[in-house]
Design an enzyme around this catalytic site. Structure first.
Site, PDB file in Angstrom:
ATOM      1  N   ALA A   3       0.706  -1.656  -0.361  1.00 34.52           N
ATOM      2  CA  ALA A   3       0.176   0.041   0.026  1.00 34.52           C
ATOM      3  C   ALA A   3       1.015   1.195   0.205  1.00 34.52           C
ATOM      4  O   ALA A   3       1.252   2.186   0.807  1.00 34.52           O
ATOM      5  CB  ALA A   3      -0.744  -0.366   1.606  1.00 34.52           C
ATOM      6  N   SER A  61       1.315   3.537  -3.041  1.00 34.45           N
ATOM      7  CA  SER A  61       0.723   4.793  -4.195  1.00 34.45           C
ATOM      8  C   SER A  61      -0.941   4.561  -3.766  1.00 34.45           C
ATOM      9  O   SER A  61      -2.063   5.344  -3.792  1.00 34.45           O
ATOM     10  CB  SER A  61       1.299   4.771  -5.463  1.00 34.45           C
ATOM     11  N   ARG A 113      36.944  27.185 -13.756  1.00 33.05           N
ATOM     12  CA  ARG A 113      37.660  26.475 -14.157  1.00 33.05           C
ATOM     13  C   ARG A 113      38.457  26.893 -15.639  1.00 33.05           C
ATOM     14  O   ARG A 113      36.786  27.200 -16.518  1.00 33.05           O
ATOM     15  CB  ARG A 113      37.000  25.043 -14.406  1.00 33.05           C
ATOM     16  N   GLN A 173      28.874  29.177 -25.391  1.00 32.92           N
ATOM     17  CA  GLN A 173      27.673  29.313 -24.533  1.00 32.92           C
ATOM     18  C   GLN A 173      27.317  27.799 -24.071  1.00 32.92           C
ATOM     19  O   GLN A 173      25.680  28.571 -24.007  1.00 32.92           O
ATOM     20  CB  GLN A 173      27.011  29.608 -26.610  1.00 32.92           C
ATOM     21  N   GLN A 217      27.559  17.415 -14.794  1.00 32.93           N
ATOM     22  CA  GLN A 217      27.414  17.568 -15.860  1.00 32.93           C
ATOM     23  C   GLN A 217      28.843  18.834 -16.792  1.00 32.93           C
ATOM     24  O   GLN A 217      29.666  18.885 -16.766  1.00 32.93           O
ATOM     25  CB  GLN A 217      26.884  17.857 -17.683  1.00 32.93           C
ATOM     26  N   GLU A 229       6.399  11.201  -0.661  1.00 38.29           N
ATOM     27  CA  GLU A 229       4.570  12.289  -0.741  1.00 38.29           C
ATOM     28  C   GLU A 229       4.374  11.954  -2.320  1.00 38.29           C
ATOM     29  O   GLU A 229       3.540  13.268  -2.070  1.00 38.29           O
ATOM     30  CB  GLU A 229       5.155  13.566  -0.092  1.00 38.29           C
TER      31      GLU A 229
END
Length: 383
Positions: free
Chosen positions: A131, A133, A269, A280, A338, A365
């Site tokens: 039990a 969801s 960096r 970009q 990344q 939740e």
């Protein structure tokens, strides 16, 4: 100023105070908390000493009586530096909400002061192995026996189980009645028949214990029934309306923490003779991370305002906030890894921890799939 679009001076002052506490007292511990997977009692004391574990409890019971936006700011700031620690106030509120919704004044006067001061922590017990969801299908039962209730069953995925002294427990008092047969109870860790079971070894929020909780003919006084018999499921769903948006605040905090690290790294960096943030490809990635996080933040703040006003569409907007913010946190923290490249994949930097922590905001939740069910039903009604 409208709190939907700008924080008031009081909110800003509160955020500044909490931010300093987090930076000075919690951030230095975050990596160790994750590595050891041990509950941070020192952080709990810091939060309690500063009155931050009773923000959501009315002043008449020893709390601060703060609004929901203030509470969201607390969770957001703590989550920014340590998601494990942010679970402490989040679950403290979740465990209290059914009491707020249904308990008598006498019950609140008995139970709330120790919770408001942070002397005691409280957990929320609804999920079971079959039990999750579908909480209405729970099998844990509560049977009246004279001046006592006798509880039997097992709850799983219980956040803060172990450190918590008090537990709000949902159990079937009328097993054949479905959701209408669920009642809520206040249980304490020293009640006979109560025990903590297996502790889960988790991907993230490792410093927040998640355990099974067992009720083996657990006997509690009859006056520990919260509110009316058969109303427990209603209290539980109302509680989620008020705390799902706080999970959204947690997710926003995790995302913002990752952005802060990624921005600092992108400025410092250098590759090809210039900061990597000047390229970009990375600059646009950072722009999207910040934009999505701010969009999620505004959904959280708007839902918080609706919670305080008692708006009829709170269920919808709380699910908006939780669902959007959880997805953003996962995306942003993955992108932060990344940005840092190989370093992001190591424990030398916190973004890999933040990525692991972010995943839970898409699960607990109510999963993201359940949130979309809630949202679509609120939009479409019964078809």
């Amino acid at each position: 100023m409208n709190p939907l679009f700008a924080l008031s001076e009081d909110h800003l002052a509160f955020r500044d105070v909490v931010r300093k506490i987090c930076q000075d007292r919690i951030a230095p511990r975050a990596a160790e908390i994750d590595a050891t997977a041990e509950f941070p009692w020192d952080v709990k004391r810091v939060l309690a000493e500063n009155g931050l574990l009773g923000l959501h409890i009315p002043e008449s019971y020893g709390g601060a009586g703060a609004d929901t936006l203030t509470f969201c700011l607390l969770v957001e700031e703590v989550a920014k530096v340590c998601a494990s620690s942010s679970v402490i106030p989040l679950v403290q509120k979740l465990g209290c909400m059914p009491i707020t919704m249904g308990a008598s004044e006498e019950q609140k006067a008995r139970w709330f002061p120790a919770l408001a001061s942070g002397e005691e922590l409280i957990s929320y017990c609804i999920s079971e192995a079959g039990a999750g969801s579908d909480p209405a299908s729970m099998l844990t039962t509560a049977r009246r026996a004279g001046d006592e209730w006798v509880l039997n069953g097992t709850k799983v995925w219980i956040s803060m189980a172990g450190p918590s002294v008090a537990y709000t427990v949902l159990a079937k008092t009328e097993p054949s009645a479905g959701a209408r047969g669920v009642s809520a109870f206040y249980v304490r860790s020293d009640d006979p028949g109560f025990s903590i079971g297996k502790k889960e070894d988790k991907l993230g929020i490792r410093g927040s214990p998640t355990c099974q909780v067992h009720f083996d003919y657990c006997r509690i006084p009859a006056d520990r029934l919260i509110g009316e018999e058969g109303r427990g499921f209603t209290y539980a769903m109302q509680a989620f309306d008020h705390t799902r948006l706080v999970v959204g605040a947690q997710a926003v905090g995790i995302a913002q923490g990752a952005i802060d690290v990624a921005l600092a790294y992108a400025r410092e960096r250098e590759q090809f003779g210039r900061p990597i943030g000047s390229f970009q490809g990375l600059a646009f990635m950072l722009a999207d991370m910040a934009m999505e996080t701010e969009a999620a933040r505004q959904l959280v703040y708007a839902a918080a305002a609706k919670a305080d006003r008692g708006d009829a569409d709170l269920t919808l907007h709380s699910s908006y906030a939780k669902c959007k913010a959880g997805d953003v946190a996962m995306s942003v923290t993955t992108d932060a890894v990344q940005v840092l490249g190989g370093y992001g994949y190591t424990k030398d930097y916190p973004v890999e921890r933040m990525m692991r922590d972010a995943k839970i905001t898409q699960i607990y939740e109510g999963t993201q799939q359940i949130q979309r069910v809630v949202i679509s039903r609120q939009l479409l009604g019964k078809l």
